[in-house]
Design a protein around this motif. Structure first.
Motif: not given
Length: 199
Positions: A145, A150, A147, A182, A193
């Motif tokens: 994940n 950012k 997210e 990123r 993550v």
């Protein structure tokens, strides 16, 4: 060939491939995959490609602690279908590293080294993917994940300009730099993550 410098800092995934040894491709069947290798195959570097590399690395470290993973001895199952979400992109990267494919892979040599039917989709699992050793049945679930890492807020503005064809050359360059920035942070924060769980 020019690419982001951080690609060079990412640890490679080392494998042992009995088929490549038999066919004389690599001494002892030992070789490795870099992040640059999978980026070249995918044609781009993004959070999805990075995630596929990371979850494969994490899974293989659990399945093969302190030794090279054996390519062709790993089954991979995905919760998503091949057509949904990002499963297709992730499965291509994982296939490149592990050798696992659904039906299209190598059919074997004298009844050995088959790579087809080692990958499945729509699996009844609660994870991004489940990696299983064929020889001993040991499995690990891996969830990815991105997210928590950012994107730079400016990326959305630049993406809109790109979509409209209004971005200048400088803005196109800046977008690419922010995009890869990123990806770099995802690698630097992989503990945030990725989650692994032995089954």
């Amino acid at each position: 060939m020019i690419y982001p410098n951080f690609f060079k800092t990412i640890e490679t995934i080392k494998v042992k491939d009995p088929l490549s040894q038999i066919l004389g491709a690599f001494s002892m069947g030992e070789y490795e995959f870099s992040y640059l290798d999978v980026v070249k195959s995918a044609g781009h570097s993004c959070p999805t490609v990075a995630g596929a590399f990371i979850i494969t690395d994490e899974a293989l470290k659990v399945l093969y602690p302190n030794e090279r993973a054996v390519r062709g001895n790993i089954k991979v199952a995905f919760e998503e279908s091949l057509e949904d979400g990002i499963a297709g992109v992730i499965s291509n990267v994982i296939s490149q590293i592990t050798g696992a494919t659904d039906k299209s892979g190598f059919k074997g040599l004298q009844g050995q080294f088959a790579r087809h039917s080692l990958m499945a989709f729509n699996a009844n699992i609660d994870a991004s993917a489940r990696f299983t050793r064929v020889d001993n049945g040991k499995s690990v679930d891996v969830t990815y994940n991105p997210e928590p890492v950012k994107a730079n807020p400016k990326m959305m503005q630049l993406m809109q300009k790109l979509g409209l064809g209004d971005a200048s050359a400088e803005e196109v360059k800046e977008f690419g730099e922010l995009w890869q920035e990123r990806v770099q942070r995802i690698f630097e924060n992989r503990d945030a993550v990725v989650e692994t769980s032995e089954v």
